[in-house]
Each structure stands twice: as C-alpha cells, then as structure tokens.
Design an enzyme around this catalytic site. Structure first.
Site, PDB file in Angstrom:
ATOM      1  N   HIS A 190      -3.670 -12.352  -4.957  1.00 38.14           N
ATOM      2  CA  HIS A 190      -2.390 -10.685  -6.158  1.00 38.14           C
ATOM      3  C   HIS A 190      -3.042 -10.964  -6.863  1.00 38.14           C
ATOM      4  O   HIS A 190      -3.412 -11.953  -8.379  1.00 38.14           O
ATOM      5  CB  HIS A 190      -0.966 -11.038  -6.136  1.00 38.14           C
ATOM      6  CG  HIS A 190      -0.816 -10.594  -4.887  1.00 38.14           C
ATOM      7  ND1 HIS A 190      -0.124  -9.525  -3.916  1.00 38.14           N
ATOM      8  CD2 HIS A 190      -0.187 -11.382  -3.099  1.00 38.14           C
ATOM      9  CE1 HIS A 190       0.833  -9.293  -3.259  1.00 38.14           C
ATOM     10  NE2 HIS A 190      -0.005 -10.238  -2.696  1.00 38.14           N
ATOM     11  N   PRO A 191      -3.097  -9.564  -7.874  1.00 41.13           N
ATOM     12  CA  PRO A 191      -3.693  -9.786  -9.279  1.00 41.13           C
ATOM     13  C   PRO A 191      -2.677  -9.487 -10.314  1.00 41.13           C
ATOM     14  O   PRO A 191      -1.175  -9.462  -9.769  1.00 41.13           O
ATOM     15  CB  PRO A 191      -4.181  -8.010  -8.928  1.00 41.13           C
ATOM     16  CG  PRO A 191      -3.430  -6.802  -8.048  1.00 41.13           C
ATOM     17  CD  PRO A 191      -3.025  -8.726  -7.649  1.00 41.13           C
ATOM     18  N   SER A 212      -2.369  -1.661  -3.989  1.00 42.60           N
ATOM     19  CA  SER A 212      -2.348  -2.216  -5.209  1.00 42.60           C
ATOM     20  C   SER A 212      -2.425  -1.550  -6.611  1.00 42.60           C
ATOM     21  O   SER A 212      -1.535  -0.885  -7.287  1.00 42.60           O
ATOM     22  CB  SER A 212      -3.098  -3.533  -5.513  1.00 42.60           C
ATOM     23  OG  SER A 212      -2.617  -4.446  -5.002  1.00 42.60           O
ATOM     24  N   GLN A 232       1.028  -0.235  -8.585  1.00 44.18           N
ATOM     25  CA  GLN A 232       1.293  -1.175  -9.822  1.00 44.18           C
ATOM     26  C   GLN A 232       1.346   1.195 -10.610  1.00 44.18           C
ATOM     27  O   GLN A 232       1.943   1.034 -12.070  1.00 44.18           O
ATOM     28  CB  GLN A 232       0.012  -0.850 -10.763  1.00 44.18           C
ATOM     29  CG  GLN A 232       0.036  -2.085  -9.905  1.00 44.18           C
ATOM     30  CD  GLN A 232      -0.824  -3.322 -11.157  1.00 44.18           C
ATOM     31  OE1 GLN A 232      -0.711  -3.059 -12.368  1.00 44.18           O
ATOM     32  NE2 GLN A 232      -1.209  -4.641 -10.460  1.00 44.18           N
ATOM     33  N   PHE A 263       1.801 -13.393 -11.812  1.00 46.91           N
ATOM     34  CA  PHE A 263       3.814 -13.118 -10.616  1.00 46.91           C
ATOM     35  C   PHE A 263       3.529 -11.683  -9.933  1.00 46.91           C
ATOM     36  O   PHE A 263       2.690 -10.884 -10.283  1.00 46.91           O
ATOM     37  CB  PHE A 263       4.674 -12.296 -12.608  1.00 46.91           C
ATOM     38  CG  PHE A 263       5.731 -12.049 -12.606  1.00 46.91           C
ATOM     39  CD1 PHE A 263       6.650 -12.075 -12.128  1.00 46.91           C
ATOM     40  CD2 PHE A 263       5.699 -10.383 -12.388  1.00 46.91           C
ATOM     41  CE1 PHE A 263       7.862 -11.672 -12.078  1.00 46.91           C
ATOM     42  CE2 PHE A 263       6.344  -9.521 -12.719  1.00 46.91           C
ATOM     43  CZ  PHE A 263       8.194 -10.548 -12.310  1.00 46.91           C
ATOM     44  N   ALA A 323       7.738  -6.028  -5.575  1.00 40.37           N
ATOM     45  CA  ALA A 323       7.679  -5.639  -5.536  1.00 40.37           C
ATOM     46  C   ALA A 323       7.221  -4.061  -5.789  1.00 40.37           C
ATOM     47  O   ALA A 323       8.458  -3.751  -6.479  1.00 40.37           O
ATOM     48  CB  ALA A 323       8.013  -5.703  -4.174  1.00 40.37           C
ATOM     49  N   VAL A 324       6.964  -3.386  -6.921  1.00 38.72           N
ATOM     50  CA  VAL A 324       7.228  -2.874  -7.942  1.00 38.72           C
ATOM     51  C   VAL A 324       7.517  -1.740  -7.858  1.00 38.72           C
ATOM     52  O   VAL A 324       8.453  -0.901  -8.755  1.00 38.72           O
ATOM     53  CB  VAL A 324       5.869  -2.756  -8.947  1.00 38.72           C
ATOM     54  CG1 VAL A 324       4.984  -3.469  -9.413  1.00 38.72           C
ATOM     55  CG2 VAL A 324       4.488  -1.664  -7.646  1.00 38.72           C
TER      56      VAL A 324
END
Length: 471
Positions: free
Chosen positions: A371-372, A388, A392, A423, A426-427
């Site tokens: 994950h980034p 992603s 974001q 980190f 789930a944004v």
C-alpha cells in the site's frame, strides 16, 4: 473449478420493489392443481396405484393392482371438488392459475371448458402426476415435450407456465431449455419472482409453496380442519401485507387441490380467508401469467459478469488488484467453493478475505507494504493505482496545502519507523480531519495491535472496491 450451484443469496438484503399494479401491497396467487385422471393408475399404463395426497392415512402403492378407494378419492376431486371451487372463485371474481396435468385435462373436457370460460390461466403440471426423481434426463425431456403437445391439443393453446411438483434435479433446467415458458415454478425459495440464467436463456421463476397449501390436510404434521388452514393463511397474509405497507411488497402463493380443499369442511376455511383478504385495501389477485407479464415489464433481466462463473484468467484479471498489488489473493480465491452467493460484493469480499486471513504473517505483511503512503510521493508523482488514486482524492488528499502535505509526510515517516509498514485506512469512511485523528491515535498502538488494525482496514478497502465493481 469448485463451484456450488445452489443460490443461498437470492435478492439479498435489499429485494427489488415489486411495484405491483395499482400500488398493491400484496399479490395473492391462487393455484388450483388439477391432477385427477393423471395420477398413478394401472388404467394409465402405470405399474402401481397412487399413494400420494389423499385422505387415506398411510396409503401405500399397490403394485400390479388398481386401488378402488384411491381412484374414487381422486374422482371426487373432478366430479365434485372442482365444481365447488369453480363456483367459489367465479362467484368472487377471483382469477385462478390451474396447474393442469396434461393427461388429466384430456380426461376432463367439461372442466377444461369451465376453466377457459372463467378466464383462468391453464399452466402445465406435466404429462402425468407421477414421481420424476429417478426419471432419466432424456425421458423427462421427452415427457415435457409430450405434455406441451397434448396440452396444446386439449386446451387449444400451448401452456405458458410450468410446474412439475414431483420433480427431479433436472426439471427446472429442462423446462427452461424447452424455451416456451414465460414462467416456471418448481422452486420454493423466495417471496418474489426472480431470473434464472440457463445457457443463453433468461428464465423467469415464480416460486411456489408447499406450506400455504392444502396438501397439509394429507401430510403430517398438517391441518385437520378448515379453521387451521384459515388461521395459517391469515397469519401469512398479515405478515406479508404488513411488509407491503412498509414498502416491501411480496407475493403470497396458495396451493389447492380439488380432491382436498374441495371437501365441504375444508373449503370453509378457504372461504373465510378469501373474505378476510378482500376486506383489505390494495390486494391484487393475479394469475401467475399476470405476475410474469408484470415482472418482465417492470424488472427485465440484465446479465452481468458473475465471479463464480468466470474462468481463472477473467477472475484474476477482474479482481487481482482488489488487494493492492497482490493478485495471488484472487488466484487462491478462485480455487474456493464459489457459488451465486459470491457474486455479490459482500460474498466476494468474504472469499478474498478468507485467503488474506489464512495467509502467513509474512504474506499479509507483504500486502500491507504494497500500500502507498497517504498523500505521499507516489500520489504527488501520480503513480498510484487507479483505485488508490480515487480513494485518496475522495477524502481530498490530492488537494492538500503545503502545510498539510508536510504534516502527512511527518506522520507517515513516524508510523513506518515504528511499525514497519505504511499507515492504511479506508479513506472513504473518513474525512481529512478524521484521517489525521486516526493517524495520531494509531501511532500510539503497539505494533501487534496495529498490524491487526491495518489488516482490518485492508479488508475494508477491498470491500469498498468490490461495491464499486459489482453494482
């Protein structure tokens, strides 16, 4: 592929709005089974007498013999029971769907004429009222074709609906493959119609019932008086009607047999129920063909890719990126016992999560490290995966001020230094302020706790991605 054919999901937690005509809160489908003259009998070329659904307790087939008592009970259904029911339904102007055994219809021309005169729908109930469970597939296919031919000859038009009843595991598929039925009913698995994909054919299924059915007068446990039948029908109606008032209109099927409910003491319970149901507003009494026409027009079938029916290449191609840069999860999930229940977002999310949960700690750590960073260098360089990047941006992380970007960079560095992986959150479940607050809280966790937390967030991200893909 290890595939499970039974559909345990159906319409799922949010069934479609039936949108019955006139805003009806319930569709009450009355079905009259006409089997008299189509049952097992030496006169019909069978090897034994009938033993099913009569008032003879514990009846057994008589090999090589006629069973006079059984025959006379079936005869009662044609001679007296049918006409009592015909007077009841025509008097109340309630249309009926007849499940007509083709050979029984051929032996009852006056009853067929009465059905047609009343505007009743005459569907097919098979060629003969016999057991199909051990019937070879080709023989059952032949009998379906012969039932259609004989029905057309006797009634004057081919049947548009079908119900075998004493069916085999092949019956639903074979009747769908026949290609001429607007609906089939050899299932008991729902309160609403649904579509079944069989090869290139989209077949409408209108589920039937064996419990709101007068056959319970002849089976144990069952009804022994009309009042019990009335009570069960009323309670079923009340439950479904209340659901309809709450915006979840359903269908209520009621199954009847001339030789059973046609008896005076039993029909009294049916009369009470019909009188009761007719005191309610917005109750629709359709034939099953009416239901089929409405469903075809209001809820036409739309085919879509189904994960459980994909080959390996398509499955991995579609879902290999659900877990960030970890196609091995989809590759392993393909080997699970997938079925119709896994064609939904929740179902496929569970299948993929099972693989992730059963992986080694090192494999799961690899997923986390794939994950980034949030609002990190990859995002600034526009090198995120499409998923992603969308996630974001949904929280405004693609439009940070210089100060905010610096704060995220510091938090990312501190988090990775302490826990050894980025980190992950789930944004789409949070706004920018909530993400920053979670960052501060989770920095204080020990690494074991945070590893478990991050894994749960990975699963949540996968679930949200699948909700986008499998609408």
């Amino acid at each position: 592929m290890n595939r499970y054919p039974r559909d345990m999901r159906g319409h799922g937690p949010t069934p479609p709005d039936a949108a019955w005509p006139g805003g009806a809160r319930i569709a009450v489908s009355i079905v009259l089974n006409y089997e008299e003259g189509g049952e097992n009998c030496l006169l019909h070329g069978d090897a034994q007498s009938e033993a099913f659904l009569s008032d003879i307790a514990g009846a057994q087939p008589w090999p090589g013999q006629r069973h006079w008592n059984m025959e006379s009970i079936y005869d009662y259904g044609a001679r007296a029971g049918f006409w009592r029911l015909h007077r009841l339904f025509t008097g109340l102007n309630i249309p009926v769907t007849v499940y007509g055994v083709a050979t029984a219809l051929a032996r009852s021309p006056e009853q067929v004429a009465a059905m047609k005169s009343a505007g009743w729908e005459i569907a097919s109930h098979g060629l003969k009222w016999v057991e199909h469970r051990d019937m070879p597939e080709e023989e059952e296919r032949r009998q379906i074709a012969e039932a259609v031919r004989l029905h057309t000859e006797v009634v004057g038009e081919r049947p548009r609906g079908w119900y075998t009843g004493r069916c085999s595991v092949n019956t639903v598929r074979l009747t769908a493959e026949e290609g001429g039925f607007d609906w089939i009913s050899d299932t008991y698995d729902d309160d609403l119609p649904y579509w079944l994909e069989t090869g290139t054919r989209d077949q409408l299924v209108i589920p039937y019932t064996l419990e709101a059915n007068d056959m319970r007068f002849a089976t144990a446990p069952g009804y022994i008086e009309g009042e019990q039948f009335f009570t069960y029908l009323r309670d079923s109606f009340d439950t479904l009607y209340a659901e309809g008032c709450a915006g979840q209109a359903k269908m209520f099927s009621i199954g009847l047999h001339c030789r059973l409910i046609g008896r005076p003491g039993k029909i009294a319970g049916l009369k009470r129920f019909l009188d009761y149901a007719r005191t309610h507003e917005r109750v629709w009494f359709p034939r099953r063909g009416d239901i089929a026409r409405h469903w075809h027009e209001t809820h036409p079938h739309r085919r879509r890719p189904r994960p459980s029916r994909m080959d390996r290449e398509s499955f991995v191609g579609h879902f290999g990126g659900i877990y960030e840069h970890s196609p091995w999860i989809a590759e392993r999930a393909f080997e699970l016992e997938l079925g119709p229940a896994h064609d939904s977002p929740a179902g496929l999310a569970n299948a993929l999560a099972r693989i992730f949960r059963s992986a080694t700690p090192a494999e799961r750590l690899g997923v986390l490290k794939a994950h980034p960073d949030l609002a990190g260098k990859l995002a600034q360089a526009r090198r995120l995966t499409a998923s992603s990047s969308f996630e974001q941006s949904s929280a405004g992380l693609d439009a940070l001020t210089d100060a905010e970007r610096a704060e995220f960079a510091t938090l990312n560095a501190d988090y990775v230094a302490k826990h050894g992986f980025p980190f992950i959150i789930a944004v789409r479940d949070h706004d920018k302020a909530g993400i920053l607050a979670a960052f501060e809280t989770r920095l204080a966790h020990d690494s074991a706790t945070e590893f478990a937390t991050a894994c749960r967030q990975v699963e949540r991200i996968a679930e949200l991605r699948l909700q986008d893909m499998l609408k």
